[in-house]
Design an enzyme around this catalytic site. Structure first.
Site, short mmCIF file in Angstrom:
data_model
loop_
_atom_site.label_atom_id
_atom_site.label_comp_id
_atom_site.label_asym_id
_atom_site.label_seq_id
_atom_site.Cartn_x
_atom_site.Cartn_y
_atom_site.Cartn_z
N TYR A 112 17.89 8.76 -2.08
CA TYR A 112 16.76 9.05 -2.97
C TYR A 112 16.82 10.52 -3.40
O TYR A 112 17.26 11.38 -2.63
CB TYR A 112 15.45 8.79 -2.22
N THR A 119 -1.14 -23.27 -19.13
CA THR A 119 -1.27 -21.82 -18.98
C THR A 119 -1.12 -21.36 -17.54
O THR A 119 -0.49 -20.34 -17.25
CB THR A 119 -2.63 -21.35 -19.54
N ASP A 142 8.23 1.84 4.43
CA ASP A 142 8.51 0.41 4.64
C ASP A 142 9.87 0.04 4.06
O ASP A 142 10.63 -0.74 4.66
CB ASP A 142 7.40 -0.46 4.05
#
Length: 261
Positions: free
Chosen positions: A96, A183, A105
């Site tokens: 990162y 829908t 997590d």
């Protein structure tokens, strides 16, 4: 003797006790509660449990929720340890941009997945998918380096966004299908296929990057609903975060106080 691991998500708290702070330990007890009810943990879920020798957890729900859980742990006079993402641990190196900003997590789940592969003697990339309030799709190369990952809204957040932003779409939960003709089914299937498509694309990216298909691990409350839609070989592991916590506990040698009760 038991060891308690805790996973505080955005909606629920999941917990488990194991026979030792080790990823090969035996699972003894486990449970899950919604965050609204965590103030009753000591009187309900944890009532009658043998006092653990230690507690290790990960928490993404914020400091206030974490403190409320710590209050519940006072029944055993135990001070918990909370995992924070770091540059390297548990066989995983963190790619990162700012390692500490990676959700704990996600970090712990990747540690759990990496440990599983190493214990089986498998040297391959991995794709770690957690399906909860949010969906995360994280990639590891064959050396355990975190390449990067995706964050998507989960089923509930997608439906809520459509209900809030589109008139007349507040309908009952539908079914997953290939060709929705109402829908409710269209909403549920649209969200599911969107998430499945993200997983498929990341799987292809990892295969191209690493020259090898990744092992796909799926975890989280809604994973069972989503996994078959990807069309990819996968392994469902409900305890992935717990296994990552146990791996970190065994590796880092946290100091746990014996219970006074």
């Amino acid at each position: 003797m038991s060891f308690l691991v805790i996973d505080i998500g955005n909606t629920r708290l999941k917990w488990a006790t194991y026979s030792a702070p080790d990823p090969q330990a035996t699972l003894l007890r486990h449970g899950a509660v919604f965050l609204e009810t965590i103030d009753d943990l000591s009187e309900r879920e944890w009532q009658g449990l043998s006092a653990p020798t230690g507690v290790l957890g990960c928490a993404v729900a914020g400091d206030n929720v974490r403190r409320r859980v710590e209050d519940q742990l006072e029944i055993w006079d135990l001070e918990p340890h909370w995992v924070a993402s770091e540059a390297s641990a548990g066989g995983v190196s963190n790619g990162y941009d700012h390692p500490v900003r990676l959700g704990s997590d996600r970090w712990v789940a990747m540690v759990g997945a990496r440990h599983r592969l190493l214990m089986r003697g498998e040297r391959c990339p991995a794709l770690v998918v957690m399906v909860g309030t949010a969906v995360t799709v994280d990639a590891l190369d064959a050396d355990g380096h975190f390449l990067g990952g995706l964050i998507l809204p989960g089923f509930g957040l997608m439906l809520k966004a459509l209900e809030m932003g589109t008139a007349g779409l507040k309908v009952p939960t539908g079914e997953l299908c290939h060709f929705p003709t109402n829908t409710s089914d269209a909403l549920m299937s649209g969200g599911a296929w969107a998430i499945a498509g993200a997983i498929d694309r990341m799987y292809a990216h990892v295969q191209t990057r690493c020259g090898q298909a990744p092992a796909l691990f799926m975890s989280g409350g809604a994973a069972v609903k989503l996994a078959p839609m990807t069309g990819l070989p996968f392994e469902m592991v409900d305890t992935l975060i717990f296994e990552g916590l146990l791996k970190l506990a065994s590796e880092r040698q946290y100091v746990f106080k014996p219970s006074m009760n």
